[in-house]
Design a protein around this motif. Structure first.
Motif, PDB file in Angstrom:
ATOM      1  N   SER A  89     -60.549  52.877  27.205  1.00 59.01           N
ATOM      2  CA  SER A  89     -60.600  52.656  25.756  1.00 59.01           C
ATOM      3  C   SER A  89     -59.371  51.859  25.362  1.00 59.01           C
ATOM      4  O   SER A  89     -58.303  52.016  25.970  1.00 59.01           O
ATOM      5  CB  SER A  89     -60.603  53.994  25.009  1.00 59.01           C
ATOM      6  OG  SER A  89     -60.229  53.819  23.661  1.00 59.01           O
ATOM      7  N   CYS A  90     -59.499  51.025  24.338  1.00 53.98           N
ATOM      8  CA  CYS A  90     -58.341  50.236  23.910  1.00 53.98           C
ATOM      9  C   CYS A  90     -57.256  51.124  23.322  1.00 53.98           C
ATOM     10  O   CYS A  90     -56.127  50.674  23.129  1.00 53.98           O
ATOM     11  CB  CYS A  90     -58.762  49.158  22.918  1.00 53.98           C
ATOM     12  SG  CYS A  90     -59.609  49.793  21.479  1.00 53.98           S
ATOM     13  N   PHE A  98     -58.704  46.111  27.351  1.00 53.49           N
ATOM     14  CA  PHE A  98     -59.657  47.200  27.578  1.00 53.49           C
ATOM     15  C   PHE A  98     -60.684  47.116  26.453  1.00 53.49           C
ATOM     16  O   PHE A  98     -60.797  47.984  25.618  1.00 53.49           O
ATOM     17  CB  PHE A  98     -58.935  48.543  27.564  1.00 53.49           C
ATOM     18  CG  PHE A  98     -58.132  48.819  28.814  1.00 53.49           C
ATOM     19  CD1 PHE A  98     -58.025  50.112  29.299  1.00 53.49           C
ATOM     20  CD2 PHE A  98     -57.505  47.814  29.520  1.00 53.49           C
ATOM     21  CE1 PHE A  98     -57.296  50.379  30.451  1.00 53.49           C
ATOM     22  CE2 PHE A  98     -56.775  48.060  30.659  1.00 53.49           C
ATOM     23  CZ  PHE A  98     -56.660  49.353  31.137  1.00 53.49           C
ATOM     24  N   CYS A  99     -61.419  46.034  26.471  1.00 48.78           N
ATOM     25  CA  CYS A  99     -62.345  45.788  25.366  1.00 48.78           C
ATOM     26  C   CYS A  99     -63.630  45.207  25.942  1.00 48.78           C
ATOM     27  O   CYS A  99     -63.572  44.332  26.815  1.00 48.78           O
ATOM     28  CB  CYS A  99     -61.719  44.808  24.376  1.00 48.78           C
ATOM     29  SG  CYS A  99     -62.824  44.320  23.051  1.00 48.78           S
ATOM     30  N   PRO A 100     -64.764  45.656  25.465  1.00 54.12           N
ATOM     31  CA  PRO A 100     -66.018  45.149  26.027  1.00 54.12           C
ATOM     32  C   PRO A 100     -66.292  43.688  25.729  1.00 54.12           C
ATOM     33  O   PRO A 100     -67.264  43.143  26.241  1.00 54.12           O
ATOM     34  CB  PRO A 100     -67.076  46.051  25.380  1.00 54.12           C
ATOM     35  CG  PRO A 100     -66.440  46.616  24.180  1.00 54.12           C
ATOM     36  CD  PRO A 100     -64.971  46.699  24.470  1.00 54.12           C
ATOM     37  N   HIS A 101     -65.456  43.044  24.912  1.00 51.72           N
ATOM     38  CA  HIS A 101     -65.743  41.632  24.624  1.00 51.72           C
ATOM     39  C   HIS A 101     -65.376  40.746  25.813  1.00 51.72           C
ATOM     40  O   HIS A 101     -65.777  39.593  25.863  1.00 51.72           O
ATOM     41  CB  HIS A 101     -64.994  41.174  23.364  1.00 51.72           C
ATOM     42  CG  HIS A 101     -63.760  40.365  23.617  1.00 51.72           C
ATOM     43  ND1 HIS A 101     -62.543  40.934  23.889  1.00 51.72           N
ATOM     44  CD2 HIS A 101     -63.557  39.034  23.658  1.00 51.72           C
ATOM     45  CE1 HIS A 101     -61.653  39.980  24.074  1.00 51.72           C
ATOM     46  NE2 HIS A 101     -62.232  38.814  23.949  1.00 51.72           N
ATOM     47  N   ASP A 135     -71.074  44.498  18.627  1.00 49.51           N
ATOM     48  CA  ASP A 135     -71.910  43.709  19.531  1.00 49.51           C
ATOM     49  C   ASP A 135     -71.432  43.781  20.980  1.00 49.51           C
ATOM     50  O   ASP A 135     -72.241  44.018  21.889  1.00 49.51           O
ATOM     51  CB  ASP A 135     -71.957  42.244  19.081  1.00 49.51           C
ATOM     52  CG  ASP A 135     -72.758  42.064  17.808  1.00 49.51           C
ATOM     53  OD1 ASP A 135     -73.612  42.918  17.524  1.00 49.51           O
ATOM     54  OD2 ASP A 135     -72.533  41.078  17.096  1.00 49.51           O
ATOM     55  N   PRO A 136     -70.129  43.563  21.225  1.00 43.87           N
ATOM     56  CA  PRO A 136     -69.692  43.668  22.626  1.00 43.87           C
ATOM     57  C   PRO A 136     -70.002  45.033  23.222  1.00 43.87           C
ATOM     58  O   PRO A 136     -70.445  45.135  24.379  1.00 43.87           O
ATOM     59  CB  PRO A 136     -68.183  43.412  22.545  1.00 43.87           C
ATOM     60  CG  PRO A 136     -68.009  42.567  21.322  1.00 43.87           C
ATOM     61  CD  PRO A 136     -69.030  43.089  20.359  1.00 43.87           C
ATOM     62  N   GLY A 137     -69.807  46.093  22.445  1.00 45.86           N
ATOM     63  CA  GLY A 137     -70.090  47.437  22.942  1.00 45.86           C
ATOM     64  C   GLY A 137     -71.566  47.635  23.257  1.00 45.86           C
ATOM     65  O   GLY A 137     -71.929  48.298  24.237  1.00 45.86           O
ATOM     66  N   ALA A 138     -72.425  47.039  22.432  1.00 46.44           N
ATOM     67  CA  ALA A 138     -73.867  47.204  22.640  1.00 46.44           C
ATOM     68  C   ALA A 138     -74.279  46.636  24.005  1.00 46.44           C
ATOM     69  O   ALA A 138     -75.031  47.272  24.755  1.00 46.44           O
ATOM     70  CB  ALA A 138     -74.632  46.506  21.519  1.00 46.44           C
TER      71      ALA A 138
END
Lengths: 441, 305
Positions: B170-171, B202-205, B236-239
């Motif tokens: 997690s960020c 630490f980011c889904p983007h 959106d990145p998390g999805a």
């Protein structure tokens, strides 16, 4: 078998229609559909591309782009597959708050209704969600994903040349790599020449529209440019856009309701042309109709909002999304021009930049009111609305943001009520006193 | 983050982003607006990798011109991305030193010489917003992948049930704080800063192959037994990241539970029930459901209406 036969018969029907009425719209539709259906042929390269990926780079290799947003919209318009598509969308293990263009495209490819990619080509503009989506599709089908990293333009003035050249270099590399991947010989000169013909024609029409010399419906113009993004850099694209320069060629692009007022039919009705040489101030107004500027995408299937606009004494005369191809490409240095077009797209950059461009366009086009369509799941578009609203309020330009889903088939009642209130404001007050901003969200 | 979570009402009438944008971006915008409002010398840099944060930054820079700027963060950490991000950091540094204009626009800050900039003094300002785990990480436990978490409530909840945690992605998690610690080294030049930042997002983007490789490595090293994915709503990145993680979990044979959460993080009844059911199904945790039921009946808060 039925699908294959349908794929042969449908374009024949479109071809007949385009020959019969001779309009740019039907001509471009026929060629866009015919080429897109060709992507289903075995062995055909299928480049899935971001909406803003320069189509000329693909046209250089005679490749037809598959733009997921366009494919999703086209597919959703076929009633024969709608139930199947809806079912596939509902089964997706993807959050429902994601952009519906991308959810439908993902469901469409998984259902075999859209040809799977052989490569995915993304660009930072317009949104990150689309890049995530493209990368997902590339991973699902085990194909390469290439991303063009695009810096944000400054709020004022041109983009620094270093930034443009950085993007140009990336585009140059992708162009070369496409040749290696497909084994085809490039002809970028031809693609640039044909693209410039289309741009020149579109610019002339766009200028006439802004000046009030020519009326083309905003929804119709959006649809035309949205679909024909597939054809920039091709002979069909050049011819199609050049057809717009004749009255016959653009005769089915009348805004709904306008032709009726003139006593013509809503399809094929007459155009209202200002006499050559007359100033904008002398241009015949649209009668009592308020001139609207439409921002962002449109509801593709649900006509409610545009019907209300027509009934409410207004007409959409300009749209934000159909403004991008402003400058001609330099045949000796096409990548710089393609890069600048990408970096300086009106919807890329900050909200303040977008607001400035919208206000400039509204003033040039003598716009009475601005409508923003808050497409479901679009963070970059909806996220800029607070800044847009404030800037338009300061500029004294009425503004409404209506919530909806561009791919919804059913009527969106909330949006309809917002639009009604806005139209009431516009048509009940004298133009000089219409300074209230936002009747909507 | 902690500050933002405390400000939902006080600044509710200030700049706000629409409700269909990530709530975390909304809170960040409010917290930053509060800082800019209260401290005339304060300046804010909004580093964005997603459209929600990008628009939150736009709102701040428009509302507080010259005091808030947006910093575009590339998705990849290849050499070209590092080079571009290094340039952005240098312009940013010059802006912080010169104090006016905009580092990425046409203002005075853009033309300032980065060499004149003062290196930011090392301090402990990285601490706020991160949380520590209440218990040490252990193998054969739960690996939590999440967006920003406003508190350690989930981990306290797990610790109370004797559920080991093998890792957190997690960020706002402890691993990111550790990864960013070298940034406080004043000897680090802009390019190494840029590379470190891009490698420790630490980011889904971030680019999918990079993200997948990092997660796979962390999952294997931690010897996790199951994955809990807390997906931020309207992200959106998390999805798309959750789809990737689901595929990864399948590939390495780990059970996965994905849940949608908001911001601030609220460990409400339905969420607790879902997590407990999952833990029970995976035989994770040292306490039985019966024990939890006893606790439920004895909990005086239950009757505090």
């Amino acid at each position: 078998m039925v699908a294959r036969a349908g794929r042969r018969v449908y374009p024949l029907g479109l071809h007949y229609a385009s020959l019969r009425n001779g309009t740019a719209n039907s001509y471009l539709l026929y060629h866009a559909v015919r080429r897109s259906l060709g992507l289903f042929r075995d062995g055909t390269p299928v480049p899935w591309v971001s909406y803003l990926f320069p189509p000329e780079i693909l046209a250089s290799y005679r490749l037809t782009p598959l733009i997921p947003e366009v494919a999703a919209t086209t597919l959703g318009g076929f009633s024969l597959v709608r139930d199947r598509l809806d079912g596939a969308v509902n089964r997706l293990p993807l959050s429902r708050d994601v952009c519906s263009y991308h959810r439908v495209a993902l469901a469409g490819v998984q259902e075999g209704l859209i040809p799977p990619p052989t490569i995915c080509l993304g660009t930072s503009p317009l949104c990150v969600g689309k890049e995530m989506f493209m990368e997902q599709v590339a991973a699902d089908y085990g194909v390469p994903f290439r991303h063009i990293r695009v810096p944000v333009p400054p709020d004022e003035g041109p983009t620094p040349d270093d930034d443009v050249q950085d993007v140009a270099q990336q585009l140059r590399r992708v162009h070369e790599d496409l040749g290696a991947a497909t084994g085809r010989r490039p002809d970028l000169d031809r693609a640039v020449r044909l693209s410039n013909r289309a741009v020149d024609a579109w610019n002339r029409l766009a200028q006439a529209r802004v000046e009030g010399e020519v009326i083309v419906g905003g929804r119709e113009a959006f649809g035309l440019t949205f679909l024909s993004q597939i054809l920039w850099g091709t002979e069909a694209g050049a011819r199609g856009f050049e057809k717009l320069l004749s009255e016959r060629g653009r005769s089915d692009l009348m805004p709904r309701g306008f032709a009726d007022e003139q006593g013509g039919a809503s399809r094929g009705g007459r155009l209202r042309l200002r006499r050559q040489g007359a100033s904008a101030a002398e241009a015949p107004a649209l009668g009592s109709k308020a001139r609207l500027l439409w921002l962002h995408t449109v509801p593709h299937y649900d006509p409610t909002l545009f019907s209300l606009i027509a009934e409410g004494g207004a007409v959409v005369v300009l749209e934000e999304m159909a403004q991008p191809h402003a400058d001609l490409l330099d045949p000796d240095d096409p990548f710089s021009g393609l890069a600048r077009r990408l970096v300086e797209h009106p919807l890329w950059g900050s909200s303040a930049r977008r607001a400035r461009l919208v206000i400039e366009l509204a003033k040039r086009g003598r716009i009475d009111g601005v409508v923003h369509f808050n497409h479901w799941g679009c963070r970059h578009g909806v996220g800029s609305v607070p800044v847009l609203r404030e800037a338009l309020r300061e500029a004294g330009i009425p503004f409404v943001a209506v919530d909806g889903d561009a791919l919804a088939h059913e009527s969106q009642e909330g949006a309809a009520r917002q639009m009604e209130a806005f139209l009431e404001l516009l048509t009940s007050a004298p133009r000089e006193t219409r300074t209230l901003t936002s009747a909507g969200a | 983050v902690a500050r933002a979570a405390d400000l939902p009402q006080a600044y509710g009438t200030g700049p706000s982003i629409p409700p269909t944008i990530c709530p975390y971006a909304g809170y960040i915008a409010r917290a930053a607006a509060a800082a800019l409002h209260e401290e005339p010398d304060a300046r804010v840099v909004v580093a964005w990798g997603c459209d929600g944060m990008r628009r939150a930054g736009d709102l701040l820079s428009t509302t507080y011109p010259g005091r808030a700027v947006c910093l575009q963060v590339p998705r990849g950490c290849d050499d070209d991305s590092v080079r571009a991000f290094t340039g952005s950091l240098e312009r940013l540094e010059a802006w912080l030193a010169s104090g006016n204009g905009s580092p990425f626009g046409t203002g005075a800050g853009a033309s300032a010489d980065p060499a004149d900039a003062h290196a930011p003094a090392p301090d402990d300002s990285l601490s706020p917003g991160f949380f520590d785990l209440p218990a040490p990480q252990e193998p054969n436990g739960l690996f939590v992948v999440a967006g920003p978490l406003s508190s350690d409530a989930l981990f306290v909840f797990l610790a109370e049930r004797g559920v080991p945690v093998s890792g957190v992605e997690s960020c706002t998690g402890p691993a990111r704080r550790e990864a960013l610690a070298p940034l406080t080294d004043p000897a680090l030049d802009s390019e190494r800063q840029a590379r470190l930042l891009l490698e420790t997002i630490f980011c889904p983007h971030r680019s999918r192959p990079d993200r997948r490789a990092l997660l796979e490595q962390r999952l294997r090293q931690s010897e996790a037994a199951a994955i809990l994915y807390l997906r931020q709503s309207f992200c959106d990145p998390g999805a798309y990241d959750s789809l990737m993680v689901a595929g990864l979990a399948g590939d390495i044979g780990l059970p996965l539970l994905e849940l949608e959460t908001g911001f601030p993080f609220e460990l409400d009844g339905p969420l607790r029930t879902r997590i407990e059911a999952f833990l029970e199904g995976q035989a994770l945790g040292g306490r039985t459901t019966a024990g939890d039921t006893d606790d439920l009946f004895l909990d005086p808060d239950l009757f505090d209406l």
